[in-house]
Design a protein around this motif. Sequence first.
Motif, PDB file in Angstrom:
ATOM      1  N   VAL A  43      18.349  28.049  14.913  1.00 48.46           N
ATOM      2  CA  VAL A  43      17.749  26.749  15.242  1.00 48.46           C
ATOM      3  C   VAL A  43      17.939  25.839  14.039  1.00 48.46           C
ATOM      4  N   TYR A  44      18.589  24.703  14.271  1.00 48.09           N
ATOM      5  CA  TYR A  44      18.949  23.803  13.178  1.00 48.09           C
ATOM      6  C   TYR A  44      17.761  22.956  12.729  1.00 48.09           C
ATOM      7  N   LYS A  45      16.909  22.614  13.688  1.00 49.36           N
ATOM      8  CA  LYS A  45      15.757  21.763  13.375  1.00 49.36           C
ATOM      9  C   LYS A  45      14.666  21.993  14.411  1.00 49.36           C
ATOM     10  N   LYS A  46      13.393  21.960  13.959  1.00 47.83           N
ATOM     11  CA  LYS A  46      12.246  22.082  14.847  1.00 47.83           C
ATOM     12  C   LYS A  46      11.318  20.884  14.609  1.00 47.83           C
ATOM     13  N   TRP A  47      10.673  20.459  15.689  1.00 50.92           N
ATOM     14  CA  TRP A  47       9.693  19.378  15.579  1.00 50.92           C
ATOM     15  C   TRP A  47       8.401  19.791  16.271  1.00 50.92           C
ATOM     16  N   ASP A  48       7.282  19.508  15.624  1.00 50.83           N
ATOM     17  CA  ASP A  48       5.966  19.765  16.218  1.00 50.83           C
ATOM     18  C   ASP A  48       5.490  18.584  17.051  1.00 50.83           C
ATOM     19  N   SER A  49       6.113  17.437  16.851  1.00 55.38           N
ATOM     20  CA  SER A  49       5.712  16.227  17.564  1.00 55.38           C
ATOM     21  C   SER A  49       6.912  15.608  18.265  1.00 55.38           C
ATOM     22  N   ILE A  50       6.653  15.052  19.451  1.00 52.92           N
ATOM     23  CA  ILE A  50       7.678  14.298  20.176  1.00 52.92           C
ATOM     24  C   ILE A  50       7.099  12.947  20.555  1.00 52.92           C
ATOM     25  N   SER A  51       7.955  11.986  20.779  1.00 46.92           N
ATOM     26  CA  SER A  51       7.484  10.675  21.232  1.00 46.92           C
ATOM     27  C   SER A  51       8.132  10.335  22.565  1.00 46.92           C
ATOM     28  N   PHE A  52       7.372   9.630  23.383  1.00 50.94           N
ATOM     29  CA  PHE A  52       7.852   9.099  24.654  1.00 50.94           C
ATOM     30  C   PHE A  52       7.664   7.591  24.591  1.00 50.94           C
ATOM     31  N   LEU A  53       8.696   6.839  24.987  1.00 51.95           N
ATOM     32  CA  LEU A  53       8.656   5.384  24.878  1.00 51.95           C
ATOM     33  C   LEU A  53       9.129   4.742  26.175  1.00 51.95           C
ATOM     34  N   SER A  54       8.368   3.773  26.648  1.00 53.85           N
ATOM     35  CA  SER A  54       8.795   2.932  27.761  1.00 53.85           C
ATOM     36  C   SER A  54       8.134   1.576  27.586  1.00 53.85           C
ATOM     37  N   SER A  56       5.886   0.181  29.390  1.00 54.02           N
ATOM     38  CA  SER A  56       4.461   0.153  29.744  1.00 54.02           C
ATOM     39  C   SER A  56       3.632   1.226  29.057  1.00 54.02           C
ATOM     40  N   PHE A  57       4.281   2.185  28.398  1.00 55.82           N
ATOM     41  CA  PHE A  57       3.536   3.266  27.741  1.00 55.82           C
ATOM     42  C   PHE A  57       4.395   3.904  26.667  1.00 55.82           C
ATOM     43  N   SER A  58       3.830   4.035  25.488  1.00 55.71           N
ATOM     44  CA  SER A  58       4.509   4.705  24.382  1.00 55.71           C
ATOM     45  C   SER A  58       3.499   5.543  23.625  1.00 55.71           C
ATOM     46  N   CYS A  59       3.929   6.748  23.235  1.00 53.12           N
ATOM     47  CA  CYS A  59       2.990   7.628  22.563  1.00 53.12           C
ATOM     48  C   CYS A  59       3.727   8.698  21.773  1.00 53.12           C
ATOM     49  N   ALA A  60       3.192   9.000  20.582  1.00 57.19           N
ATOM     50  CA  ALA A  60       3.656  10.151  19.812  1.00 57.19           C
ATOM     51  C   ALA A  60       2.689  11.291  20.099  1.00 57.19           C
ATOM     52  N   MET A  61       3.221  12.478  20.402  1.00 57.39           N
ATOM     53  CA  MET A  61       2.382  13.574  20.881  1.00 57.39           C
ATOM     54  C   MET A  61       2.645  14.850  20.109  1.00 57.39           C
ATOM     55  N   ASN A  62       1.573  15.478  19.648  1.00 59.02           N
ATOM     56  CA  ASN A  62       1.695  16.818  19.092  1.00 59.02           C
ATOM     57  C   ASN A  62       1.757  17.793  20.260  1.00 59.02           C
ATOM     58  N   ILE A  63       2.738  18.687  20.264  1.00 52.56           N
ATOM     59  CA  ILE A  63       2.951  19.538  21.432  1.00 52.56           C
ATOM     60  C   ILE A  63       2.576  21.004  21.170  1.00 52.56           C
ATOM     61  N   ALA A  64       1.865  21.275  20.066  1.00 52.25           N
ATOM     62  CA  ALA A  64       1.431  22.647  19.769  1.00 52.25           C
ATOM     63  C   ALA A  64       0.704  23.234  20.979  1.00 52.25           C
ATOM     64  N   PRO A  65       0.973  24.498  21.306  1.00 45.48           N
ATOM     65  CA  PRO A  65       1.710  25.516  20.533  1.00 45.48           C
ATOM     66  C   PRO A  65       3.226  25.484  20.708  1.00 45.48           C
ATOM     67  N   TYR A  66       3.746  24.493  21.445  1.00 47.14           N
ATOM     68  CA  TYR A  66       5.197  24.365  21.597  1.00 47.14           C
ATOM     69  C   TYR A  66       5.822  23.763  20.336  1.00 47.14           C
ATOM     70  N   GLN A  67       7.079  24.040  20.156  1.00 46.25           N
ATOM     71  CA  GLN A  67       7.922  23.316  19.208  1.00 46.25           C
ATOM     72  C   GLN A  67       9.166  22.860  19.955  1.00 46.25           C
ATOM     73  N   TYR A  68       9.626  21.661  19.632  1.00 46.79           N
ATOM     74  CA  TYR A  68      10.877  21.158  20.199  1.00 46.79           C
ATOM     75  C   TYR A  68      11.984  21.594  19.259  1.00 46.79           C
ATOM     76  N   LYS A  69      12.985  22.315  19.797  1.00 43.15           N
ATOM     77  CA  LYS A  69      13.992  22.943  18.957  1.00 43.15           C
ATOM     78  C   LYS A  69      15.392  22.444  19.298  1.00 43.15           C
ATOM     79  N   MET A  70      16.254  22.500  18.307  1.00 42.96           N
ATOM     80  CA  MET A  70      17.632  22.070  18.488  1.00 42.96           C
ATOM     81  C   MET A  70      18.584  23.117  17.919  1.00 42.96           C
TER      82      MET A  70
END
Length: 361
Positions: A43-54, A56-70
């Motif tokens: 896994v080259y990089k992991k993130w504990d937080s993801i953001s969603f943007l539109s 009408s709604f935008s938010c940065a979200m902690n996704i624990a216990p998940y990690q977003y991996k690449m």
Amino acid sequence: MRMLRSGSFADKKILLIDKEPKIKNDRTWCFWEKENGFFDEIVYKKWDSISFLSESFSCAMNIAPYQYKMIRGVDFYKFCFDEVRKHDNVEVVYGDVEGWKYEREVIIFKIDGKEIKLFDQGTQIFNSVYKPGEPDKRTIRLLQHFKGWIIETDKPAFKSSEATMMDFRVHQLHGTTFAYVLPFNETTALVEYTLFTKELLLREQYDAELKEYISQYLAISDYTVIEEEFGVIPMTNERFHFGSNGWQIGTAGGQTKASTGYTFQFIQKQSQQITDWLILGKNLNFLPGTAKRFRFYDNTFLHILYHDKLPGRKIFTQLFKKNKPQQVLKFLDNESSLAEELKIISTLPTIPFMKAAISQL
């Protein structure tokens, strides 16, 4: 990889046929996971937080216990083939698989116009070459297509601790369209432009849209493009049959989620399941497939996108606005319970989804 790492197949001969040697960083896989996975060491990089943007709604979200991996393609290929080379019972052949047939007790593969013959007795064939079936009036086919640039800036421009999973602020003139940004550090990131549409864009259109996004939404004017990638993933309600002329795996075996195009983790689950059953000597004809209700959800969503009943941007915005991100990720992973699914479905526009659902029954 799972067969080799298990140590249970040392007495078996394995023929691995691939179109060409994998030596380039031609793709990137992203997925979410709670624990360390089978490929975690690359896994080259992991993130504990993801953001969603539109709009009408935008938010940065902690996704624990998940990690977003690449995982980068070049790292994946090296990791796998380094392992393959350790096993003398594995032979690798490169060429275009044009098909195969059974003749008495022999299997004949046609590769680049030449024939390779294998004894049929006890031979298992696993095929990941996807070929669309014959369409009918109920078949829906969309394409998820994307182009990405890894860009580098002279000055810090990215928040390296947060990945942008979906940015729907881009225009929707072609259909459901979003960008995502995966920062490796403060000055380097993969920026991807993605669409769910019936047709591909012209090559220059992807470049123009990437330039526009980087300039307008990331506010970056000075950067260098280090690498490029381009891909097309089928999104379809086509019926897939695991045990048809060999065992169908990967996208060819229905492991691409029709509503999102996510594939990597579904392949990992199926690969582990197949390996476990082979070790136990179980009949693969009875290997459990995807639960029917998840295929139903995916096909309903696909119907809405294909017939333009609702903008994809609105659907994903509702999902992330009205549900906890962990529940959305669990739902998209086909791991939610029926009660959790009904709760999520209740946050989506009722009438369009009801009509689409009826059309799928």
